[in-house]
Design an enzyme around this catalytic site. Structure first.
Site, PDB file in Angstrom:
ATOM      1  N   HIS A 104      33.984  -8.456  14.808  1.00 26.11           N
ATOM      2  CA  HIS A 104      34.576  -8.019  13.539  1.00 26.11           C
ATOM      3  C   HIS A 104      35.007  -6.567  13.673  1.00 26.11           C
ATOM      4  CE1 HIS A 104      32.874 -11.455  11.288  1.00 26.11           C
ATOM      5  NE2 HIS A 104      31.747 -11.255  11.952  1.00 26.11           N
ATOM      6  N   HIS A 107      35.710  12.950  27.397  1.00 26.16           N
ATOM      7  CA  HIS A 107      35.405  13.230  25.998  1.00 26.16           C
ATOM      8  C   HIS A 107      36.580  12.883  25.080  1.00 26.16           C
ATOM      9  CE1 HIS A 107      33.258  15.462  22.824  1.00 26.16           C
ATOM     10  NE2 HIS A 107      34.439  15.909  22.453  1.00 26.16           N
ATOM     11  N   HIS A 117      32.249 -13.891  18.538  1.00 27.14           N
ATOM     12  CA  HIS A 117      33.364 -13.223  17.863  1.00 27.14           C
ATOM     13  C   HIS A 117      33.049 -11.750  17.637  1.00 27.14           C
ATOM     14  CE1 HIS A 117      30.683 -14.586  14.585  1.00 27.14           C
ATOM     15  NE2 HIS A 117      31.120 -13.523  13.918  1.00 27.14           N
ATOM     16  N   CYS A 145      29.066  18.932  23.768  1.00 27.85           N
ATOM     17  CA  CYS A 145      28.900  17.509  23.438  1.00 27.85           C
ATOM     18  C   CYS A 145      27.661  16.959  24.132  1.00 27.85           C
ATOM     19  CB  CYS A 145      30.138  16.735  23.877  1.00 27.85           C
ATOM     20  SG  CYS A 145      29.909  14.944  23.857  1.00 27.85           S
ATOM     21  N   SER A 205      29.859  11.431  14.097  1.00 28.21           N
ATOM     22  CA  SER A 205      30.073  12.873  14.153  1.00 28.21           C
ATOM     23  C   SER A 205      30.595  13.314  15.519  1.00 28.21           C
ATOM     24  CB  SER A 205      28.769  13.601  13.842  1.00 28.21           C
ATOM     25  OG  SER A 205      27.720  13.049  14.619  1.00 28.21           O
ATOM     26  N   GLN A 209      26.720   1.766  20.200  1.00 29.75           N
ATOM     27  CA  GLN A 209      25.269   1.613  20.179  1.00 29.75           C
ATOM     28  C   GLN A 209      24.890   0.161  20.372  1.00 29.75           C
ATOM     29  OE1 GLN A 209      23.170   4.061  17.251  1.00 29.75           O
ATOM     30  NE2 GLN A 209      25.166   4.677  16.476  1.00 29.75           N
ATOM     31  N   HIS A 222      31.845   6.117  22.525  1.00 26.43           N
ATOM     32  CA  HIS A 222      30.537   5.497  22.764  1.00 26.43           C
ATOM     33  C   HIS A 222      30.245   4.446  21.709  1.00 26.43           C
ATOM     34  CE1 HIS A 222      29.518   8.358  19.560  1.00 26.43           C
ATOM     35  NE2 HIS A 222      28.392   7.686  19.368  1.00 26.43           N
ATOM     36  N   CYS A 276      28.659  14.204  26.959  1.00 26.96           N
ATOM     37  CA  CYS A 276      29.456  14.507  28.148  1.00 26.96           C
ATOM     38  C   CYS A 276      28.553  14.604  29.392  1.00 26.96           C
ATOM     39  CB  CYS A 276      30.221  15.820  27.952  1.00 26.96           C
ATOM     40  SG  CYS A 276      31.814  15.630  27.125  1.00 26.96           S
ATOM     41  N   HIS A 298      33.209  11.661  21.249  1.00 28.48           N
ATOM     42  CA  HIS A 298      33.057  11.102  22.608  1.00 28.48           C
ATOM     43  C   HIS A 298      32.967   9.571  22.506  1.00 28.48           C
ATOM     44  CE1 HIS A 298      31.892  11.974  26.886  1.00 28.48           C
ATOM     45  NE2 HIS A 298      31.758  10.665  26.796  1.00 28.48           N
ATOM     46  N   ALA A 351      49.566  -5.231  -6.081  1.00 24.19           N
ATOM     47  CA  ALA A 351      50.238  -4.549  -4.964  1.00 24.19           C
ATOM     48  C   ALA A 351      51.728  -4.540  -5.273  1.00 24.19           C
ATOM     49  CB  ALA A 351      49.939  -5.256  -3.649  1.00 24.19           C
ATOM     50  N   ASN A 373      30.823   2.805  15.788  1.00 23.89           N
ATOM     51  CA  ASN A 373      31.320   3.538  14.619  1.00 23.89           C
ATOM     52  C   ASN A 373      32.322   4.535  15.131  1.00 23.89           C
ATOM     53  OD1 ASN A 373      29.788   2.403  12.583  1.00 23.89           O
ATOM     54  ND2 ASN A 373      28.085   3.817  12.938  1.00 23.89           N
TER      55      ASN A 373
HETATM   56 ZN   LIG Z   1      30.279 -12.501  12.439  1.00 21.32          ZN
HETATM   57 ZN   LIG Z   2      31.697  14.407  25.191  1.00 21.69          ZN
END
Ligand SMILES: [Zn+2]
Ligand SMILES: [Zn+2]
Ligand SMILES: [Zn+2]
Length: 342
Positions: free
Chosen positions: A299, A114, A297, A49, A162, A169, A167, A52, A165, A26, A154
């Site tokens: 991540h 959204h 915890h 969407c 993709s 999981q 959200h 929505c 909006h 670096a 994600n």
């Molecule tokens: Zn962990």
């Molecule tokens: Zn939406």
């Protein structure tokens, strides 16, 4: 050994895996570029969407006109609750082994809006999201055959999300997945050896050293972990020794909202763009055991490296050997503290 100059390996005590650190490569301590991309422009409501309020999802179900958070079973779930947990071992030598995996996959919308993200929602606006996660954890933990609950988000096209909006999981499984499995073994071994909690002790060390510490509030502590693999990886730990969101006081739910807001809004300042990442909570297995070794915890694993468009790839030595990084976690922590303050 000079951790700021010499190539060295660092151990992740939660997974027992190593990361190669090459600080001498670096050459410039900070190479961040602020992008001037046009990132404005998501509408508050998008008629196309599937998340929505009031819109139809693939498969035909119509979302209610929800006004806060909204939870539904994933229309293309990776898991099915009715699966038999049957084990297969073709030939009996452990060479072709498979196991049925019962489970539940849900989607949690954070807001009817959204155009919002955790980074642009206020801490107060994130509170109902935390409450929803707590409810989901309680509900799924009580389901027979569900032994682990993974909440994850994600964020950003770079991470394969993709739909912008806001959200996340929830995947609840009969078996303990690989990463929490490693962490369970490490936390248990530490507790048996020292009669103490691994992460309680780790937090203490980071508070004492200070250089990788990012944020603290009354409920949570955030650090760039000593063993971080991703350039801007962070670890959020509860201050108290809690196993899951089930143990939160109402204050702690608020403190987590505040911490998530601070982490994500600081991320957005690094390159001046909505910062992509995968994040998730690691909570104790819901297998009916007590798990005194487990420490709650979260991540955050962001893929970006040098700019809004240059990501870190895990290739070559990283695929075949182990991960490697150039810029040290200490330099990243200092930069993130600057960004948070300014
Ligand atoms: Zn962990
Ligand atoms: Zn939406
Ligand atoms: Zn602990």
């Amino acid at each position: 050994m000079r951790l700021t100059e010499d190539p060295h390996r660092r151990l992740n005590p939660l997974t027992k895996e190593w990361v190669l650190v090459s600080p001498h490569r670096a050459t410039r301590p900070w190479q961040g570029e602020v992008a001037h991309l046009n990132t404005a422009g998501e509408p508050a409501y998008d008629p196309s969407c599937y998340l929505c309020p009031g819109n139809a999802r693939v498969g035909g179900t119509r979302n209610p006109a929800y006004t806060s958070t909204f939870v539904f079973d994933n229309d293309f779930a990776a898991l099915k609750a009715a699966t038999e947990p049957e084990r297969l071992d073709v030939g009996g030598r452990g060479l072709l082994v498979a196991q049925g995996e019962p489970g539940v996959c849900r989607v949690v919308c954070f807001s009817p809006r959204h155009d919002l993200t955790l980074a642009t929602m206020s801490a107060q606006e994130i509170e109902p999201v935390v409450q929803t996660w707590m409810e989901q954890f309680r509900e799924l933990a009580a389901v027979e055959n569900i032994n682990h609950i993974q909440v994850f988000e994600n964020r950003g096209a770079m991470m394969g999300a993709s739909n912008p909006h806001p959200h996340c999981q929830v995947w609840a499984t009969a078996s303990l997945p690989v990463e929490p499995g490693k962490e369970l073994a490490a936390q248990r071994a530490y507790q048996q050896k020292y009669d103490r909690c691994l992460l309680c002790d780790y937090i203490g060390v980071e508070q004492h050293e200070g250089q990788r510490l990012l944020f603290e509030n009354d409920g949570f502590i955030t650090v760039v972990p000593f063993w971080a693999v991703w350039p801007f990886e962070v670890l959020v730990c509860s201050r108290r020794h809690l196993g899951s969101m089930n143990d939160f006081t109402p204050e702690e739910a608020r403190h987590l909202s505040d911490m998530l807001h601070r982490v994500t809004s600081t991320y957005d300042r690094i390159f001046g763009v909505p910062f992509p990442y995968s994040m998730g909570f690691h909570q104790l297995p819901t297998d009916g055991e007590r798990h005194p070794e487990w420490h709650f915890h979260a991540h955050f694993y962001p893929p970006l490296l040098r700019s809004a468009t240059i990501r870190k790839f895990m290739v070559g030595f990283e695929m075949l050997g182990n991960p490697q990084r150039d810029i040290t976690p200490e330099i990243v922590a200092a930069r993130l503290r600057e960004l948070a303050g300014g």
